[in-house]
Design an enzyme around this catalytic site. Sequence first.
Site, mmCIF file in Angstrom:
data_model
loop_
_atom_site.group_PDB
_atom_site.id
_atom_site.type_symbol
_atom_site.label_atom_id
_atom_site.label_comp_id
_atom_site.label_asym_id
_atom_site.label_seq_id
_atom_site.Cartn_x
_atom_site.Cartn_y
_atom_site.Cartn_z
ATOM 1 N N VAL A 12 0.859 -1.175 0.000
ATOM 2 C CA VAL A 12 0.000 0.000 0.000
ATOM 3 C C VAL A 12 0.897 1.227 0.000
ATOM 4 O O VAL A 12 1.700 1.422 0.916
ATOM 5 C CB VAL A 12 -0.933 0.016 1.223
ATOM 6 N N CYS A 13 0.794 2.040 -1.024
ATOM 7 C CA CYS A 13 1.640 3.212 -1.176
ATOM 8 C C CYS A 13 0.889 4.432 -0.660
ATOM 9 O O CYS A 13 -0.053 4.918 -1.293
ATOM 10 C CB CYS A 13 2.015 3.388 -2.645
#
Length: 849
Positions: free
Chosen positions: A685-686
């Site tokens: 998850v960025c």
Amino acid sequence: MLKVSYPSGQLGRVVDVDLIVDLETTSGGLIKDVNSKKLLRLRSFASGDFVVYGPWLGRIEKTFDAVTILFNNGAKFEILIRDSKDLTLLYPSFEDASFPLHPGQRVKINLPTISQSKTWLCGSLKASQDEGIICHVEVGLVYVSWVASVVGLSIHSSTPPHFQDPKNLTLLSCFSHANWQLGDRCTLPVDYHNMTAENSGTLSSPKCFTNMQKELAMESLEMYVVAKTRSKVDVMWQNGERSVSVCTQSLSPVSNIGDHDFWPGQFVLEKVTSDEVHVPQPQGLGIVKNVDSHEQIVKVKWMLSELNKNVDLSGEFTEETVSAYELIEHPDFTYCIGDVVLRKIPCVQKVGENILDVQNISWKERHNLPVAVDGLFCGIGSLKRPIDECNHEDLQGYLSCIGNVIGYKDEGIEVKWASGVISMVMPFEIVGLDRLLHPALTPSANMESFPPNVDKDLTDQEKQLWNMKQKKAADDSGGFCMKDVWKAASALFPGVAFGFLTHVATSLFCSGGSTSLSDSKFSQYRNLKTEEYISEPTDLQPENLKQQIEETKQNGGMTFSPGSDEPRKFKQFDIVNDHTDHHFVNGIGDELMLSHVKKGWFKRVQQEWSFLKNDLPDTIYVRVYEERMDLLRASMIGAPGTPYHDGLFFFDIFLPFDYPHEPPVVHYISGGLRLNPNLYESGKVCLSLLKTWMGSGSEVWDPDNSTILQVLLSLQALVLNEKPYFNEAGYDEQIGRVEAEKNSIMYNENAFLQLCKSTLYTLRRPPKHFEALVEEHFNRRSHHILSACKAYLGGAQVGHANACREAADKCHNSCSTGFKIMLAKLLPKLVSAFSERGIDCTQFLDVLN
């Protein structure tokens, strides 16, 4: 490139360049309208050039100039410059770091005993004479890093020396004529120089050297400076048309090429996925004939039914128009113009010959010859001897095995070989240099301890967890059971406070523990074997689906009432026990967690639970674990007006031992799908709030104010938004531009298609403790999902199904044909999956016709 005059925004690729330059002479004269193909470099080799020596391909790292100096008495001296102090310029004419030495310069020689050197070309040195004028400069020695071999990289004993005489090397160049820029220095061929003598300047030198001008002119070419450039290009457009001599001012560069932008001549695979794991399963090799970029459809000529079968040229190929969303570029047959490629040499050897003349064998014959598997290539002929023992003819034969891609032709690839010959090859006959070098890349030091199957997108915190897990495995002292965490933690808290924490499920939230699923219809699917998970309906024709629905009704299976306004039964927050399928369950041992946990950790986690209990919005659900307070699982519903509407998204969360000084670690349960720039197939998850992306101010994690609830709200509002295309780094600056907005619409189309696949995956494999949510949600929203699909097939833009129903004339044909093709394939699967769970989908059967 993007041609501005095309209203459809069609993309094109530059396939050839015609560059015209004006040259300025050393005396200030000007030579106009010179074709750049006539220009010569000042040096035959330069750092960065690729060179060929026998079967070896190398890159030049450093060059050493051989300088010929002419003295007053006519004597000539040649010196190999290894140090810049060897010569001193007496009258510097200009500064050029790339070429500090050139003919016409007067220099002083700083080397001792030059009269005894073997580099004298003619004449002899007079007493005390150490000054002269440069009459010729050429590369005399190069240092080469050898990067690949046509005969494999396993024969290190045959690797050529790094220092090489340039005369033994063949330059590998392609489109070098298109690389000239303003200020570059060059020369012209002798014949061209003679034809334009009236426009050329003459070499100037001190009067005492005027008697050498004639000899200098004979031995050196005049140097020029590129003063002006004008270029025209040939462009191959996506629709297959080719424009010739297009003015570059009518074109603008395209900064971002989408995953579904294809080009004529490109090799592609049909992307087929299962509902279990959405990994592309190649179904055949095809060649793109043309593309309709507006409608996202591609005309493909299928060549192979299976990739490991030989191509039969006499066979009949099928052509088909397919959706761009169901194609992927062939990972092994990806070649761009200018790429360096090596030919795969068959494992044969002609008797009495040192090397196989592959140039005289047809490509079909070569394809039928066996190719070595180990090392990709196999040695033949002269490689049974050390390379320094091979004769010139042996080495020259390999010049037809290393080359540059110069274009696509006749459904093959055009390659210009180092020998100068141009031929057409099939993609399986060659391999790109980048593919050869990629496995040899040295991993960084902090990744050395990771096994090969650890994904490259792991965050630093996840790597830390992995290392702690490895440390745990090496510890022979034994481990605690999970409940020992709470027992040992009692030393940090008063007895009453610790008792409160251990019974937090009942004393704080009045929960009975895990939610019972014994009477849930989804429990029967949890017991299916893997083979049954991935199975699909055998026949999805409308008449068969209708029969399936009618049979379910007669058997009393239609019990769900889609669109019901009944209150939700699934609790938004609850505490459960079983955490065995959590992504981070094996990330860290219990005793290690205990040994590193900070004193305020338990209190902060208690506060987080309270926030989630009281403040969760209606569309976010969280489960925490009684025996693992460091783990959470969350689910959220995609918001209306986005390509993620009505979808379910699941995240596993881990609270590190130094939380909240460090943010939580979040893993997206992707099912192998990429439907957002911030959410990777690997689960990464960025998000700047998680320190997995850069940010500032309120965007980054604040130990005092940031919470898990803030993370969940950010994921729902900022990541799963209306235009996720602009989530990519730097893309937000393009909002409002025609090209970017077009790409955004196409991204939304693909995101919704991926969401449909994700829905099928979730229905068959609902995450533990969320089975009831999956059942309840799709019971309520299945008809909304199918209605949206119906609207999209009718022309509505993704995310605006309701607006289309209100004003159908405004959204007609607003989504691409390629999107409709793919959606029409997914819709029957959705109808079937919902019907299997007792949802009446009869009203949508007409859409399938």
